[in-house]
Design an enzyme around this catalytic site. Sequence first.
Site, PDB file in Angstrom:
ATOM      1  N   HIS A 190     -55.484  22.984 -18.864  1.00 36.94           N
ATOM      2  CA  HIS A 190     -57.089  21.789 -19.440  1.00 36.94           C
ATOM      3  C   HIS A 190     -57.090  23.316 -20.717  1.00 36.94           C
ATOM      4  CE1 HIS A 190     -60.642  19.622 -19.853  1.00 36.94           C
ATOM      5  NE2 HIS A 190     -60.845  21.241 -19.282  1.00 36.94           N
ATOM      6  N   GLU A 425     -44.557   6.579 -32.161  1.00 31.80           N
ATOM      7  CA  GLU A 425     -43.738   7.460 -30.956  1.00 31.80           C
ATOM      8  C   GLU A 425     -42.705   7.078 -30.588  1.00 31.80           C
ATOM      9  OE1 GLU A 425     -47.858   8.578 -29.498  1.00 31.80           O
ATOM     10  OE2 GLU A 425     -48.474   6.442 -29.499  1.00 31.80           O
ATOM     11  N   ASN A 448     -45.038  13.999 -30.583  1.00 29.06           N
ATOM     12  CA  ASN A 448     -45.227  15.334 -29.567  1.00 29.06           C
ATOM     13  C   ASN A 448     -44.204  13.607 -28.504  1.00 29.06           C
ATOM     14  OD1 ASN A 448     -47.134  16.654 -30.398  1.00 29.06           O
ATOM     15  ND2 ASN A 448     -48.680  16.140 -29.198  1.00 29.06           N
ATOM     16  N   ASP A 449     -44.670  12.437 -28.476  1.00 29.75           N
ATOM     17  CA  ASP A 449     -43.546  11.985 -27.831  1.00 29.75           C
ATOM     18  C   ASP A 449     -42.610  11.326 -28.766  1.00 29.75           C
ATOM     19  OD1 ASP A 449     -45.334  11.072 -25.175  1.00 29.75           O
ATOM     20  OD2 ASP A 449     -46.180   9.831 -26.656  1.00 29.75           O
ATOM     21  N   CYS A 496     -49.755  13.336 -36.638  1.00 25.29           N
ATOM     22  CA  CYS A 496     -50.672  13.898 -35.372  1.00 25.29           C
ATOM     23  C   CYS A 496     -50.306  14.403 -34.762  1.00 25.29           C
ATOM     24  CB  CYS A 496     -52.240  12.258 -35.278  1.00 25.29           C
ATOM     25  SG  CYS A 496     -51.512  11.195 -34.715  1.00 25.29           S
TER      26      CYS A 496
HETATM   27  C1  PEP Z   1     -48.130  12.556 -30.146  1.00 28.72           C
HETATM   28  O1  PEP Z   1     -47.206  11.980 -28.920  1.00 28.72           O
HETATM   29  O2  PEP Z   1     -47.445  13.605 -30.653  1.00 28.72           O
HETATM   30  C2  PEP Z   1     -49.547  12.728 -29.836  1.00 28.72           C
HETATM   31  C3  PEP Z   1     -50.501  12.516 -30.611  1.00 28.72           C
HETATM   32  O3  PEP Z   1     -50.149  11.290 -29.111  1.00 28.72           O
HETATM   33  P1  PEP Z   1     -50.538  12.635 -27.479  1.00 28.72           P
HETATM   34  O4  PEP Z   1     -50.375  13.668 -27.724  1.00 28.72           O
HETATM   35  O5  PEP Z   1     -51.582  11.812 -27.437  1.00 28.72           O
HETATM   36  O6  PEP Z   1     -49.490  11.487 -26.695  1.00 28.72           O
HETATM   37 MG    MG Z   2     -48.595  10.424 -28.255  1.00 29.75          MG
END
Ligand code: PEP
Ligand code: MG
Length: 561
Positions: A190, A425, A448-449, A496
């Site tokens: 965090h 994702e 990220n996912d 993103c």
């Molecule tokens: C992602 O998965 O890239 C994303 C932007 O969503 P989060 O990181 O909130 O899962």
């Molecule tokens: Mg995500």
Amino acid sequence: MAERTLHGTGATPRSGVGSVVWYGRDISLLDPDGVEVDPETEIERFADAVDTARTELESEREATAERVGEDEAAVFDAHIQFLEDPTIEDAVETMVSEGLPAPNAVDAAFGEHIEQFEGMDGRMAERADDLRDVRDRLLRLLTDGERVDLGDLPEGSVVLAERLTPSDTAQLDPERVAGFATVTGGRTSHAAIFARSLALPAVVGVGDALESVEGEEEVVIDGDSGKVVVSPDDTERAAAASDSGAAVVDESVETTDGRHVEVAANVGRPAELDSAAERGADGVGLYRTEFLFLDRETPPSEDEQYEAVREALDTFPDGRVVVRTLDIGGDKRIPYLDLPEEGNPFLGERGIRRSLNPDSDLFATQLRALLRAGADGAGDLAIMFPLVATIEELEAALDTLDAAAAEVGGHDADAVAPEVGVMIETPSAAFMADELAARVDFLSIGTNDLTQYVMAADRENERVDDLHDPTHPGVLRAIHRTVTAAHAEDAWVGMCGEMAGDPALTELLVGLGLDELSMSAVTIPEVKTAVSETEYSAASERGDRARLAATRSEVHTTVDT
Ligand code: PEP
Ligand code: MG
């Protein structure tokens, strides 16, 4: 003292220099053996400490709400609830009546609860930090311990701590604090995320070596390389002091050959909006609305959600604000929503799956709030659905959106029609990008996912960190496929995930055809500068070579040359 360097994990690519203020638990408990305890006096002392702690928490809550925002302040409500938890209170009183001094009883009673939360996943584990916070406050009051006031530090302070809890970080004032370093914590803790959103130099996970640094020593926090330099020389001091990052670029940017690329911010809390605007964001490319649901006992009302989204739109009256609908499950947990225990939560009931069922009421409420906010006042709202894997999910989400628009707009549902998009994702969404793009206005790639699922590498597990890298050609091909599919359907396509905020990859991403890049505020100036120095035609050729490479090292050779 001689110069020395300690190593940890860099949390923000910024450096700062300042004078050390140690913050933390400096309380020694009495050995209860042989201590004479008057239970009545101890219970009274405990009750007085709870009263004082409540008063302190209420005033810190008020100050934080004013300085940072209501959302950050809400963490203090959770602390007040822990403070008044009858199970903990009963446990303390029982132990005191059995002969323990009040501080030892507080330590033991909280300790049991902390252990329970520590055994849980993700967000629930963070409750352990909140409990530690409340325990330490009570112990300080019961033992007359001194504690540094994080909200009122001298300018140029560098905070060192064993760990910083959510309520600690919410009190830090970026105008006065030159940076922080902690003994524990990783890049996704965090404290690290908070530091990135406010561009605060930070190094986490330094380990016990940090304890050797004395209060008032001068240190450089190099959040890029993860170094803490104690007693720096003049050159290091000057370099850190002048690191304010790249110059802010307020206007929108295009490549040298005229291709416009939107550079937007990822935000999760209202306080991050100002930081994003100050760093020159064109708008918001990802508003993680789940943050509005955390640190509270019940979901935010339709009106509260309306206000939060209006605030974002008012911050970017000439820009676009992409609001993602509630994305929980996986590592994101909200205690009052009673999420199921799943063997593999990242492959379970996450994102849009929960919004369609069982959280469909929350989903409808959220959509009404968004539509109302989008219809009133300035700013362009866009709505985005997370973790979509099938066309059926998208169509069900669009039906719910239509129903909400009919409720909000009456006969004139078109009057409240914002742009609608889907996050890419899952591998299925990347393969089905053409069908998805045909039904919406835009796609936004959540690397990220997407990386986690394409590479089968847990985004939270440092043992497979090497595989969780979006520059593997497998991921680049999924990105390319998505971009091509979107453009064929005249939809715009953004990114993103964290990848979008790495200036070293900007040329590659522009070359792959992304129309928008959205990131934590800290690197917006660097990415804007990188876009304006990129020649799209050359980048596009290079992007083709990178995605057609066979290995990650070939990709890196292409990107670096
Ligand atoms: C992602 O998965 O890239 C994303 C932007 O969503 P989060 O990181 O909130 O899962
Ligand atoms: Mg995500």
